[in-house]
Scaffold this active site. Structure first.
Site, short mmCIF file in Angstrom:
data_model
loop_
_atom_site.label_atom_id
_atom_site.label_comp_id
_atom_site.label_asym_id
_atom_site.label_seq_id
_atom_site.Cartn_x
_atom_site.Cartn_y
_atom_site.Cartn_z
N LYS A 72 37.97 38.32 32.96
CA LYS A 72 38.66 37.93 33.55
C LYS A 72 38.14 36.06 34.25
CE LYS A 72 42.17 40.28 35.64
NZ LYS A 72 42.38 41.44 36.60
N GLN A 91 41.38 42.89 42.72
CA GLN A 91 41.44 44.00 41.43
C GLN A 91 41.90 44.49 42.18
OE1 GLN A 91 40.91 42.83 38.07
NE2 GLN A 91 41.22 44.85 37.63
N ASP A 96 49.27 36.80 40.52
CA ASP A 96 49.59 38.28 39.68
C ASP A 96 51.25 38.49 40.42
OD1 ASP A 96 47.77 39.72 38.57
OD2 ASP A 96 46.47 40.66 40.38
#
Ligand code: NDP
Length: 294
Positions: A54, A98, A121
Site C-alpha cells: 500500500k 490494517q 476502507d
C-alpha cells in the site's frame, strides 16, 4: 466454452494511472497532495506485506504515505489515541488500520473511532449505513473492485441474477448492496445455505468470497456466467513454497463460465487500487472539491 479472463492487474494499473492524474491535478490546482495514513499493529507477516504494498503504490502515484507501526502488545486505548490524532490532522485524508488486530484489541471499537470522512476502507457503521441506504459514501475497496471488474464485462447489470457466497461485513454484505443498487436480483449465500451448488447455478453473476480453496466447482456455474473470485488461499505446492488459489476451481470455471477472474491477478490488485482512489475521493469530499474526470 472457454471463458474470457478478466485481467484485474491491467484494470488496477489503469485505475492507479487515473488516480495519479487526479493527484497531479489536486497539487496543481488546489495546492495539496492527499495523505493516506496506514496503521499496522504487530508483526503479522501477511499484514506487513499488504502494508508495504500500500505504501509503495501510494508513493508511486504521488500520494503522501504516512506509516505508523505499533508493537503487538499495544492496548486499544493507545491505538484509539493515535486514530484521534490522525482524525484531527488536516494533512491526513485517509486512515486505514490494517486488520487483523492482535486479540486484546476489539476491531469494532477501533473502526468506530475513525472519522467516517477519512474511513477509506468504508468499514465505519456510518459508511455501511450510507451504502445500505444508497447515500454517497466511501465504498469498501474489495467490493468496489468487484463492481469495476464486472464493468469490464457488462455495460449494465439490471435484471441479472447475482449470487454472493460469503456475508462478511468487508466483502459479502457490501458487494451485495452494490449489486442490488445496480438492479441485480441478489441472493446472499453462506455456510448455512442449503444446496449451494444449485443456488450458484442460477447465477448470471457469481461472486465467491468465502476463503475455501477451489470450493466452487465447474458444475456449480451457469454456462456463460461471469465469476468474480475474491478468495485468497495458500495451498501446498510441489516446491514446498505453497501457491495461491481462489475460492473457485479456476480450470473448471474456464470451461463453463463466460468470464472469470484469476487468483492471483483478479480481485486482489483491484483492492489496493480502489483504496488509493478512495483516499482521493475522501480528500476531495472533505474540501468540497469536485473530482476532475480523467
Ligand atoms: P470471512 O471469513 O469473514 O467470511 C467468510 C464467509 O464465507 C462467511 O460469510 C461464511 O459463512 C462463508 N462460508 C464459509 N464456509 C462456507 C461454505 N462452506 N459454504 C458457503 N459459505 C461459506 O471472510 P472474508 O469475507 O473476510 O474473506 C473471504 C475471502 O476473501 C478470503 O479468502 C479472504 O482472504 C479473501 N479476501 C480477499 C481480498 C482481496 O483483496 N482480494 C480482501 C478481503 C478478503 P457464515 O457467515 O455462515 O460463517
Amino acid at each position: 466454452m472457454t471463458a474470457a479472463i478478466i485481467d484485474g492487474k491491467a484494470l488496477a494499473d489503469k485505475l492507479r494511472a487515473r488516480t495519479a492524474i487526479h493527484i497531479r491535478h489536486l497539487k496543481a490546482a488546489h495546492g495539496f497532495v492527499p495523505g493516506l495514513a496506514v496503521v499496522l499493529v504487530g508483526e503479522d507477516p501477511a499484514s506487513r506485506v499488504y502494508v508495504r504494498n500500500k505504501a509503495r503504490q501510494s508513493e508511486e502515484i504521488g500520494m503522501r504515505s504516512i506509516h505508523h507501526a505499533l508493537p503487538a502488545d499495544t492496548e486499544a486505548a493507545a491505538l484509539v489515541g493515535l486514530i484521534k490524532r490522525l482524525n484531527a490532522d488536516p494533512g491526513v485524508d485517509g486512515i486505514l488500520v490494517q486488520l487483523p488486530l492482535p486479540p486484546q484489541i476489539d476491531p469494532a471499537g477501533v473502526i468506530d473511532a475513525i472519522d467516517p470522512a477519512k474511513d477509506v476502507d468504508g468499514f465505519h457503521v456510518i459508511n455501511a449505513g450510507r451504502l445500505a441506504t444508497g447515500a454517497p459514501t466511501l465504498i469498501p475497496c474489495t467490493p468496489l473492485g468487484c463492481m469495476l471488474l464486472l464493468g469490464e464485462r457488462h455495460s449494465a447489470l439490471a435484471g441479472l441474477n447475482a449470487v454472493v457466497i460469503g456475508r462478511s461485513n468487508i466483502v459479502g454484505k457490501p458487494v451485495a448492496q452494490l449489486l442490488l443498487a445496480a438492479d441485480c436480483t441478489v441472493t446472499m449465500a453462506h455456510s448455512k445455505t442449503r444446496n449451494l451448488p444449485a443456488v450458484c447455478r442460477g447465477a448470471d453473476i457469481l461472486i465467491a468470497a468465502v476463503g475455501r480453496p477451489e470450493m466452487v466447482r465447474g458444475d456449480w456455474i451457469k454456462p456463460g456466467a461471469t465469476v468474480i473470485d475474491v478468495g485468497i488461499n495458500r495451498i501446498a505446492s510441489a516446491d514446498g513454497k505453497g501457491r495461491l488459489v481462489g475460492d473457485v476451481a479456476f480450470a473448471e470455471a474456464l470451461d463453463v463460465a463466460g468470464a472469470v477472474t484469476p487468483v492471483p491477478g483478479g480481485a486482489g490488485p483491484m483492492t489496493i487500487a480502489c483504496l488509493l482512489q478512495n483516499a482521493v475521493t475522501a480528500a476531495c469530499a472533505r474540501r468540497g472539491i469536485v473530482i476532475p474526470t480523467a
